[in-house]
Enzyme design. Structure first.
Site, short mmCIF file in Angstrom:
data_model
loop_
_atom_site.label_atom_id
_atom_site.label_comp_id
_atom_site.label_asym_id
_atom_site.label_seq_id
_atom_site.Cartn_x
_atom_site.Cartn_y
_atom_site.Cartn_z
N ASP A 93 0.85 -1.18 0.00
CA ASP A 93 0.00 0.00 0.00
C ASP A 93 0.90 1.25 0.00
OD1 ASP A 93 -2.40 1.40 0.23
OD2 ASP A 93 -2.46 1.26 2.43
N ASP A 115 2.87 5.00 -5.57
CA ASP A 115 2.11 6.23 -5.37
C ASP A 115 2.97 7.44 -5.73
OD1 ASP A 115 0.64 8.36 -4.56
OD2 ASP A 115 0.30 7.67 -2.50
N ASN A 265 -10.24 0.61 -0.11
CA ASN A 265 -9.27 0.50 0.98
C ASN A 265 -9.88 0.93 2.31
OD1 ASN A 265 -7.54 0.01 -1.12
ND2 ASN A 265 -6.03 1.55 -0.53
N ASP A 267 -8.92 0.92 6.46
CA ASP A 267 -7.98 0.68 7.55
C ASP A 267 -8.48 1.31 8.84
OD1 ASP A 267 -5.81 0.17 9.13
OD2 ASP A 267 -4.38 1.37 8.01
N SER A 268 -8.79 2.60 8.79
CA SER A 268 -9.16 3.33 10.02
C SER A 268 -10.35 2.71 10.76
CB SER A 268 -9.48 4.79 9.69
OG SER A 268 -8.34 5.42 9.16
#
Ligand code: G3H
Ligand code: 13P
Ligand code: ZN
Length: 320
Positions: A93, A115, A265, A267-268
């Site tokens: 990522d 990225d 995506n 995650d949090s």
């Protein structure tokens, strides 16, 4: 050189092709420890969903690349043991350099993100192309990014969104050869995505414009946590201090997943769920000091959250 194929992992190409056709998105959940990995695999096995296990460069530093790779290999075996051989991608990522992407590919990753979104356009193209040329030799898939999300991505932070310019996507995809493209349409990383009073809305119109320019091409949404307010309330009730948090409404993500978005995506939300469970156990049972007594409930809460995401947001259940 370790090939991801020998570890039982898959790249994202076929998963994305099916997701775009089927109007759903593949979950990309970040992990850096065993409990997160187990929760992700249990959730995706129980819902029969393909899954992308994501490792950020911060996670790689925290947990060690070799250990993470063995954990991903363990995830493949664990899924089989649980009774369902779901497709599992091991993905870097927010890779920020060619060297990092190469190292991950050599260590068994099946997919990488380069990225270059903070770079001038031509530099982003050149860097992304270089990673694609290397990765494709090993049948590893590559995600690029155009447009900058507001908020913090590892060490880089931006005050405001720079939305992806639809007129650039066709050229970027053609010049770089990327397999998927992350775009900026108003999502952002972390638990504070909208300011108080701001409309909780992402730019689905820009997404539609992008889709028109590159029909059927796999699009990725970063920063797609919804920051469930009941979980935030639970954290705060048990001594936490998370104020003015806001996330992306799940119905908007569902709409995006039905269109060209094929990877979302998250995650949090997982971090929040685990934190709530740990806080609850430690507050309700201050005598506890066995990590299994709080990490076990944290793992369970994470699993339930991710099952909900798969079924109600991504629509990737029963798609193996
Ligand atoms: O995009 C960011 C992910 O949530 C990973 O965050 O760099 O703190 O591991 P991290
Ligand atoms: P959230 O912070 O919204 O969970 O986004 C995670 C992400 O985009 C990882 O790359
Ligand atoms: Zn991200």
């Amino acid at each position: 050189m370790i090939s991801y194929k020998d570890l039982g992992l898959v790249n994202s190409r076929e998963l994305f092709a099916k997701a775009v056709k089927g109007g759903y998105a593949i979950p990309a959940f970040n992990f850096n420890n065993m409990e997160q990995m187990q929760a992700i695999i249990m959730a995706c096995v129980e819902t029969k969903s393909p899954v992308i296990l994501q490792v950020s460069s911060g996670a790689r530093k925290y947990a060690n690349q070799t250990i993470l790779r063995y954990m991903a290999q363990g995830a493949v075996e664990y899924a089989k043991e649980l009774g369902c051989n779901i497709p599992i991608v091991l993905h870097l990522d927010h890779g920020d350099s060619f060297e990092l992407c190469r190292s991950c590919i050599e260590y068994g990753f099946s997919s990488v993100m380069i990225d270059g979104s903070h770079l001038p356009y031509d530099e982003n193209v050149a860097l992304t192309k270089k990673v694609v040329e290397y990765a494709h030799k090993y049948d590893v898939t590559v995600e690029g990014e155009l447009g900058v999300l507001a908020g913090i991505e590892d060490e880089v932070s931006a005050e405001r969104h720079t939305y992806t310019r639809p007129e650039e996507v066709q050229d970027f995809v053609a010049k770089t050869g990327v397999d998927s493209l992350a775009i900026s349409v108003g999502t952002s990383h972390g638990a504070y995505k909208f300011k108080p009073g701001q409309k909780h809305e992402i730019r689905l119109d820009i997404l539609a414009e992008i889709e028109k320019r590159i029909p059927g091409f796999p699009i990725v949404l970063h920063g797609s946590s919804s920051v469930p307010q009941d979980i935030v309330a639970e954290i705060n009730h048990f001594g936490g201090n998370i104020k003015d948090s806001a996330g992306i409404p799940e119905d908007q993500l569902r709409l995006a997943a039905k269109s060209a978005v094929c990877k979302i995506n998250i995650d949090s939300d997982g971090r929040l769920a685990m934190t709530a469970a740990v806080r609850r156990v430690l507050c309700e049972h201050p005598e506890e000091f066995d990590p299994r007594k709080y990490l076990g409930p944290a793992r369970e809460k994470l699993k339930e959250l991710y099952k909900h995401k798969v079924v109600n947001v991504l629509g990737s259940d029963n798609k193996i």
